[in-house]
Design a protein around this motif. Structure first.
Motif, short mmCIF file in Angstrom:
data_model
loop_
_atom_site.label_atom_id
_atom_site.label_comp_id
_atom_site.label_asym_id
_atom_site.label_seq_id
_atom_site.Cartn_x
_atom_site.Cartn_y
_atom_site.Cartn_z
N ASP A 19 -8.10 9.08 -6.20
CA ASP A 19 -8.08 8.70 -5.44
C ASP A 19 -7.16 7.55 -4.90
OD1 ASP A 19 -7.91 7.58 -2.59
OD2 ASP A 19 -9.43 7.88 -1.92
N GLU A 20 -5.65 7.95 -4.21
CA GLU A 20 -4.94 6.53 -5.12
C GLU A 20 -4.89 5.53 -4.53
OE1 GLU A 20 -2.19 10.37 -2.84
OE2 GLU A 20 -3.92 10.18 -4.31
N GLN A 21 -5.45 5.61 -3.03
CA GLN A 21 -6.00 4.26 -2.58
C GLN A 21 -6.41 3.98 -2.54
OE1 GLN A 21 -7.21 6.84 1.17
NE2 GLN A 21 -5.29 7.33 2.02
N VAL A 22 -8.13 4.22 -3.39
CA VAL A 22 -8.33 3.51 -4.24
C VAL A 22 -7.61 2.71 -5.14
CG1 VAL A 22 -10.76 3.52 -5.47
CG2 VAL A 22 -10.75 4.80 -3.48
N GLY B 224 0.87 -1.39 -0.24
CA GLY B 224 -0.13 -0.20 -0.13
C GLY B 224 0.61 1.28 0.40
N PHE B 225 2.04 1.22 -0.75
CA PHE B 225 2.43 2.52 -0.83
C PHE B 225 1.81 3.26 -1.89
CE2 PHE B 225 6.57 1.09 1.07
CZ PHE B 225 7.59 1.62 2.23
N GLN B 226 0.13 4.22 -1.64
CA GLN B 226 -0.46 4.36 -2.83
C GLN B 226 -0.02 5.98 -3.50
OE1 GLN B 226 -1.20 4.86 0.77
NE2 GLN B 226 -1.83 6.69 0.97
N SER B 227 1.35 6.12 -3.87
CA SER B 227 1.84 7.34 -4.49
C SER B 227 2.54 6.76 -5.37
CB SER B 227 2.93 7.87 -4.01
OG SER B 227 2.41 8.80 -3.49
N GLN B 228 2.77 4.58 -5.64
CA GLN B 228 2.38 3.99 -7.17
C GLN B 228 1.73 4.47 -7.61
OE1 GLN B 228 4.82 3.81 -4.82
NE2 GLN B 228 6.14 5.63 -5.93
N SER B 229 0.37 4.32 -7.91
CA SER B 229 -1.03 4.63 -8.04
C SER B 229 -0.42 5.29 -8.56
CB SER B 229 -2.15 3.50 -7.44
OG SER B 229 -1.47 2.44 -6.90
N LYS B 230 -0.39 6.49 -8.24
CA LYS B 230 -1.28 8.26 -8.70
C LYS B 230 -0.50 8.77 -9.68
CE LYS B 230 -1.11 12.82 -6.52
NZ LYS B 230 -2.10 12.64 -5.91
#
Length: 422
Positions: free
Chosen positions: A311-314, A143-149
């Motif tokens: 939402d990068e968490q999603v 859950g390093f969510q920045s990599q999904s940003k």
């Protein structure tokens, strides 16, 4: 290839909704539940089961899940036994010191995993997790969510395409504020060790860990990779009366001649969005969380990458579900990619040797609402100056700072540092 993008379908096939189980629905678990429920609205995911140990504490949640026919377990082991073959992805929004044990067990039982950052506190735990994932044939997404940003992905793509040339420096700064209530929310919060297991809670391994991860990500010109550290020099401090650190700085020398400079605190007077400066031989980029990314190339051209507002968490959950359904080529943050992050964190603690308490005369401690705030006097200016000059706090002559030594992490395989005084 990068020209295909991160969301290129592998093949056009219809798949059913991916079934999820969230282990724990309090704290960060609420974020996991919300993410899965977002996917449900799109027909991409389905919340099939949850683990709730204390049904009385979460009575409203229990009632809501029961009304939706979500299976509820009071025991994690019982869930693993009962849900084998029925759940596609188990998500673990669990305390840091439990990450390795739970991830390894879940993978070995045949489930895919989404685990929160940091994936592990020590390099030996990290390696055990990677081996368990390899043997299981399942995946573990972190859950390093920045990599999904989108701004992070787009900047990484330009780095890999060579548009910034060879990366020479990545400088990171984060100035956040955390009240005493933040450390009172959970018995492991702010701890170096908890129940005999490493936590290493603090700026580099928890709330601002995303930005250290981003720094390593941008320092590498290989797609899907982060830079491998060679040696780390770090200073770790605490303003709050905690066992862990809440203020840090480090420089990591990595393969490829780049240096990562990191400056962070949880003792700022207010919270600011973290920012990163990437300097290459052919240009530079300025990235800010929740903002646009600005690039300036050596030929004078400029470019702006707009934040898409998603939402990068999603997006972490959407990426995992689409990857499982063969609609995406890769995980945005697979477990193995994060090994160098854990290596850097361990090297930072080894270099610092101990977490030093900042003397009270340099602090402002006062009541704020129902809690207490702790601010390091002048910390905003200190971090800004260190960021600009690429120096550690002790190198600036900051009174409360203490110099440290470089620590090599080449062939480093086991972390065993004891808390200071033990």
């Amino acid at each position: 290839s990068w020209t295909q993008g991160l969301t290129t379908p592998r093949r056009e096939v219809e798949f059913s909704a991916v079934s999820f189980c969230v282990v724990g629905v309090g704290g960060w678990g609420r974020t996991h539940v919300r993410a899965v429920e977002t996917l449900e609205k799109e027909g991409l995911g389905r919340l099939s089961a949850v683990v709730i140990r204390n049904r009385e504490k979460y009575r409203e949640a229990v009632a809501r899940f029961e009304s939706r026919n979500v299976r509820i377990y009071g025991d994690y082991e019982a869930m693993l036994e009962a849900e084998k073959g029925r759940i596609d992805i188990v998500t673990l929004p669990t305390p840091i010191h439990l990450h390795k044990e739970m991830a390894v067990k879940t993978l070995r039982r045949g489930f895919n995993v989404i685990i929160e950052k940091p994936p592990a506190a020590t390099i030996q735990d990290m390696d055990e997790m990677i081996e368990a994932e390899k043997v299981s044939g399942k995946f573990c997404s972190v859950g390093f969510q920045s990599q999904s940003k989108n701004t992070v992905q787009a900047l990484k793509r330009r780095i890999c395409e060579g548009k910034l040339g060879e990366i020479r420096e990545v400088a990171v700064k984060g100035k956040w504020k955390r009240l005493d209530s933040y450390y009172e929310r959970s018995p492991w919060a702010g701890k170096f060790l908890f129940q005999g297991r490493y936590v290493l809670d603090g700026t580099i391994n928890n709330p601002l860990a995303h930005q250290l991860m981003n720094g390593l990500y941008f320092a590498s010109r290989e797609e899907g990779k982060i830079a491998t550290p060679l040696q780390v020099k770090a200073e770790l401090y605490s303003g709050h009366e905690i066992e862990g650190e809440d203020t840090s700085c480090l420089v990591a020398e990595v393969e490829g001649e780049a240096r990562i400079h990191f400056y962070a605190t949880l003792c700022a007077p207010s919270k600011e969005d973290p920012s990163i400066e990437v300097v290459g031989t052919e240009g530079k980029a300025d990235w800010t969380l929740h903002g646009d990314t600005h690039l300036e190339y050596s030929d004078g051209k400029k470019e702006v990458i707009r934040d898409d507002g998603l939402d990068e968490q999603v997006e972490v959950f959407r990426n995992a579900a689409r990857y499982l359904r063969r609609e995406e080529l890769r995980l945005n943050c697979p477990l193995a990619m994060t090994r160098s992050f854990v290596l850097t964190v361990n090297g930072a603690f080894e270099s610092a040797g101990r977490i030093r308490s900042i003397p009270k005369r340099f602090l402002t401690v006062e009541k704020e609402g129902d809690s207490i705030s702790t601010t390091i006097k002048g910390i905003v200016e200190t971090i800004d100056q260190a960021f600009q000059q690429r120096k550690l706090y002790s190198e600036l002559g900051v009174e409360w700072a203490h110099p440290t030594k470089h620590f090599s992490v080449v062939n480093y395989s086991s972390f065993s540092l004891k808390p200071y005084g033990c």
